[in-house]
Design a protein around this motif. Structure first.
Motif, PDB file in Angstrom:
ATOM      1  N   CYS A  52       0.820  -1.215   0.000  1.00  0.00           N
ATOM      2  CA  CYS A  52       0.000   0.000   0.000  1.00  0.00           C
ATOM      3  C   CYS A  52       0.853   1.265   0.000  1.00  0.00           C
ATOM      4  O   CYS A  52       0.472   2.271   0.590  1.00  0.00           O
ATOM      5  CB  CYS A  52      -1.005   0.009   1.153  1.00  0.00           C
ATOM      6  SG  CYS A  52      -2.593   0.706   0.610  1.00  0.00           S
ATOM      7  N   CYS A  61      -1.919  -3.637  -4.047  1.00  0.00           N
ATOM      8  CA  CYS A  61      -2.709  -3.361  -2.841  1.00  0.00           C
ATOM      9  C   CYS A  61      -3.899  -2.489  -3.245  1.00  0.00           C
ATOM     10  O   CYS A  61      -4.436  -2.658  -4.335  1.00  0.00           O
ATOM     11  CB  CYS A  61      -1.822  -2.753  -1.748  1.00  0.00           C
ATOM     12  SG  CYS A  61      -2.488  -3.027  -0.085  1.00  0.00           S
ATOM     13  N   CYS A  62      -4.304  -1.558  -2.372  1.00  0.00           N
ATOM     14  CA  CYS A  62      -5.579  -0.876  -2.566  1.00  0.00           C
ATOM     15  C   CYS A  62      -5.741  -0.287  -3.965  1.00  0.00           C
ATOM     16  O   CYS A  62      -4.839   0.341  -4.507  1.00  0.00           O
ATOM     17  CB  CYS A  62      -5.743   0.220  -1.520  1.00  0.00           C
ATOM     18  SG  CYS A  62      -5.955  -0.491   0.113  1.00  0.00           S
TER      19      CYS A  62
HETATM   20 ZN   LIG Z   1      -3.793  -1.196   0.604  1.00  0.00          ZN
END
Ligand SMILES: [Zn+2]
Ligand code: MET
Length: 326
Positions: A239, A306-307
């Motif tokens: 992230c 990730c996000c």
């Molecule tokens: Zn993330």
């Protein structure tokens, strides 16, 4: 079990690079699950209808997310348990007792295993202490971060994951604070009894969110020598800024050249904490293909997103991993 131990696989195939899945929480959000609540992406599993209603649309959404990550080339996939600490769950949902909590985790893991089949690796995801109060991107853990009872916070989730045969590895994700990292690294095999990896939450300028340099972290890990838990398998970043992530890996690799690394940055979009929305502005100065090559050249053995990364990103990563790994 039809898959080898992930740790043994990495050590006996020194050129292999594994593809991880993408940001499960934001992907579920993209698919219509409302995740804005204190247990974030774990919310669908907390509702009894997820388990009792065969026509549950949330159940279908989670299943399809895993199918799409698998079809994109993911070989290791994560459980949706980032904000599922006992504290977060027991203080914010109807699940109050340790027994009911452990049962929830066991159901989530069994369901995730069913979704991905027996061939792929399943990683039990544990968010940082800071996930319960949204400090994982500041690293501000109050006046006495050394005195926080990290083990007390993680213990139930950790022991449930240790004891679950469906899980191949445990991932401590988005760790922003050096005291927390030191605590995790002090836990021996009786506390973390299966392979584990640690994703650091690093500022785009290259320091851990609390200001510690990655070099200092690397030197600290080296200094632990034989005291390190032998289950410690990979260190890396998650992230973090897409555009700067390769520099972080490079710094870790310089100081820890023999340690397998893991990298899964976010999409490069920014989360507006006031409006609670992601800005769609991506400032991509680099491409996934460039990053994947840089990661591999700097010791990465597991690469994903990730996000706000999606199955399409994982497909791009997977193609680049094929291209750049030997
Ligand atoms: Zn993330
Ligand atoms: C804030 S980082 C979240 C990581 C977690 N694996 C997720 O995507 O759900």
């Amino acid at each position: 079990m039809s898959r080898p131990s992930i740790k043994e696989y990495l050590s006996s195939n020194p050129n292999a690079v594994l593809v991880l899945d993408g940001g499960q929480g934001t992907e579920l959000e993209n698919r219509g699950i409302k995740v804005a609540n204190p247990v974030w992406s774990t919310i669908p599993f907390v509702n009894e209808s997820f388990w009792s209603d065969p026509a549950s649309s949330d159940r279908q959404i989670v299943k399809e997310m895993y199918e799409d990550f698998l079809a994109s080339g993911a070989q290791a996939l994560m459980t949706v348990t980032y904000q599922a600490s006992f504290k977060s769950v027991s203080e914010n949902t109807v699940i109050k007792t340790p027994d009911a909590y452990v049962e929830l985790l066991s159901r989530i893991v069994a369901f995730s295993r069913e979704c991905i089949g027996d061939e792929k690796w399943l990683v039990g995801c544990i968010g940082p202490w800071g996930a319960h109060n949204c400090s994982e991107f500041t690293g501000e853990y109050g006046p006495e971060p050394a005195k926080i009872d990290y083990l007390g916070y993680f213990e139930l989730q950790l022991s449930a994951f240790n004891n679950n045969e469906n899980l191949d590895m445990i991932a401590f994700e988005t760790i922003p604070n050096f005291h927390e990292l030191k605590a995790i690294l002090s836990w021996d095999e009786s506390l973390i009894s299966k392979p584990f990896c640690i994703g650091l939450s690093v500022h785009s300028h290259g320091k851990l969110r609390d200001g510690t340099s990655l070099r200092e972290i690397g030197e600290y890990i080296k200094s632990l020598g034989p005291k390190l838990n032998p289950n410690f398998t990979l260190l890396g970043v998650n992230c973090v800024s897409f555009d700067h992530s390769h520099n972080m890996l490079k710094e870790l690799h310089e100081v820890l050249p023999d340690l397998p690394l893991i990298a899964y940055p976010n999409s490069g979009e920014i989360y507006d904490t006031v409006q609670k929305v992601w800005t769609s502005k991506k400032s991509h100065e680099v491409t996934w293909d460039y990053l994947v090559k840089e990661y591999i050249d700097n010791g990465a053995r597991i690469i994903g997103g990730c996000c706000r990364t999606t199955p399409a990103d994982i497909k791009t990563i997977s193609d680049s991993v094929c291209k750049h790994s030997k």
